[in-house]
Design a protein around this motif. Structure first.
Motif, PDB file in Angstrom:
ATOM      1  N   ASP A  12       0.982  -0.852   0.039  1.00 49.41           N
ATOM      2  CA  ASP A  12       0.136   0.261   0.098  1.00 49.41           C
ATOM      3  C   ASP A  12       0.690   1.174   0.115  1.00 49.41           C
ATOM      4  OD1 ASP A  12      -2.523   1.512   0.445  1.00 49.41           O
ATOM      5  OD2 ASP A  12      -1.786   1.734   2.905  1.00 49.41           O
ATOM      6  N   ILE A  13       0.303   2.224  -0.299  1.00 51.07           N
ATOM      7  CA  ILE A  13       1.027   3.671  -0.453  1.00 51.07           C
ATOM      8  C   ILE A  13       0.709   4.407   1.237  1.00 51.07           C
ATOM      9  CG2 ILE A  13       1.099   5.810  -1.074  1.00 51.07           C
ATOM     10  CD1 ILE A  13       0.739   4.927  -3.753  1.00 51.07           C
ATOM     11  N   THR A  44       0.257  -0.695  -4.808  1.00 53.04           N
ATOM     12  CA  THR A  44      -1.042  -0.518  -4.798  1.00 53.04           C
ATOM     13  C   THR A  44      -2.019   0.847  -4.194  1.00 53.04           C
ATOM     14  OG1 THR A  44      -2.121  -2.172  -3.272  1.00 53.04           O
ATOM     15  CG2 THR A  44      -1.380  -3.183  -5.568  1.00 53.04           C
ATOM     16  N   THR A  45      -3.159   1.246  -4.702  1.00 54.05           N
ATOM     17  CA  THR A  45      -3.152   1.828  -4.230  1.00 54.05           C
ATOM     18  C   THR A  45      -5.605   2.220  -4.321  1.00 54.05           C
ATOM     19  OG1 THR A  45      -3.159   4.999  -3.094  1.00 54.05           O
ATOM     20  CG2 THR A  45      -2.934   3.980  -4.824  1.00 54.05           C
ATOM     21  N   THR A  85      -2.438   9.449  -8.303  1.00 47.86           N
ATOM     22  CA  THR A  85      -1.412   8.510  -7.386  1.00 47.86           C
ATOM     23  C   THR A  85       0.353   9.112  -8.214  1.00 47.86           C
ATOM     24  OG1 THR A  85      -2.245   7.133  -7.017  1.00 47.86           O
ATOM     25  CG2 THR A  85      -0.018   6.251  -7.118  1.00 47.86           C
ATOM     26  N   CYS A 127      -3.455   1.538  -9.492  1.00 47.72           N
ATOM     27  CA  CYS A 127      -4.479   2.468  -8.612  1.00 47.72           C
ATOM     28  C   CYS A 127      -5.725   1.559  -8.950  1.00 47.72           C
ATOM     29  CB  CYS A 127      -4.254   3.695 -10.018  1.00 47.72           C
ATOM     30  SG  CYS A 127      -2.904   4.482  -9.956  1.00 47.72           S
ATOM     31  N   ASP A 169      -6.185  -3.947   3.793  1.00 50.38           N
ATOM     32  CA  ASP A 169      -4.846  -4.744   2.781  1.00 50.38           C
ATOM     33  C   ASP A 169      -5.206  -5.673   2.973  1.00 50.38           C
ATOM     34  OD1 ASP A 169      -4.106  -2.166   1.781  1.00 50.38           O
ATOM     35  OD2 ASP A 169      -3.003  -1.016   3.934  1.00 50.38           O
TER      36      ASP A 169
END
Length: 240
Positions: A8-9, A122-123, A130, A149, A187
């Motif tokens: 994850d971001i 991934t986000t 992004t 994304c 997540d």
């Protein structure tokens, strides 16, 4: 050993000081919603349009599609307007307090890739948000093997589709050789739904070990910086 790390971001690899959820709450309140802290927490890691629709308590219909959910034309317009407001507020917060990599994350990503592990982010953000964030971080070239994304797939977390898309982009075929890490329950749910061999919760976001640990996982770690150690790759990326 693993072939792919899917990370994850916000709150996992990048410190953005909770700006996403501040901007989300502000935008929803400006649109007439009354979300509490628990409401915002439940939508951590989700598709932001889906989160907005839920936080505004918009009913589902058989009309237009917004974030994969049927909504009336009026409600779809409200979601889009609120999402635009969210993005403007987030951009303002990022300019006031720029996001930065979490401690040890750049070194961990470099070590993973040096060991032959592909790295994908991934986000729940769309591609425009992004791309700007990665460019600001200097991660737009040479740091990642793939970026997925929420607008690249049919549904965001907890659906496993972003993970599958990352596998497709990096040529990885076995979910058992995939590690998924993130700071939210969504997540972890996405990682479990994908059948990932490692489903790792990290404690650099808004949830502590008790809250995050209630969701199925294989490991809980202080942060992404600890992944090389978990995988036995904890020597320096560029030893002298």
């Amino acid at each position: 050993m693993i072939d792919l790390a899917v990370l994850d971001i916000a709150g996992t690899t990048v410190e953005e000081h909770g700006a996403v959820y501040v901007a989300l709450e502000q935008a929803v309140r400006a649109a007439g919603g009354q979300p509490g802290a628990g409401d915002i927490q439940r939508w951590m890691g989700a598709d932001k349009r889906e989160a907005i629709a839920a936080l505004l308590a918009l009913p589902e219909t058989d009309a237009s599609l917004v974030g994969g959910v049927g909504r009336s034309a009026a409600d779809a317009s409200l979601v889009e307007a609120t999402f635009a407001d969210f993005r403007a507020r987030l951009d303002h917060l990022y300019r006031e307090r720029p996001p930065a990599p979490l401690p040890g994350v750049p070194e961990a990503l470099a070590r993973l890739r040096e060991a032959g592990v592909k790295v994908a982010l991934t986000t729940g953000f769309d591609r425009d948000v992004t791309s700007g964030l990665l460019k600001h971080l200097g991660w737009d070239e040479g740091v990642l093997d793939a970026m997925v994304c929420v607008d690249d797939v049919a549904a965001g977390r907890p659906a496993p589709y972003m993970i599958f898309r990352a596998m497709e982009l990096t040529g990885v075929r076995s979910t058992e050789r995939v590690l998924v890490a993130g700071d939210t329950t969504r997540d972890l749910e996405a990682g479990t739904n994908a059948g990932a061999g490692y489903v790792v919760g990290v404690l650099t976001g808004g949830l502590d070990a008790v809250a995050l640990g209630r969701t199925r996982h294989t490991h809980l770690l202080p942060g992404v910086a600890d992944l090389p150690s978990l995988l036995g790759l904890d020597r320096p990326a560029h030893p002298k």
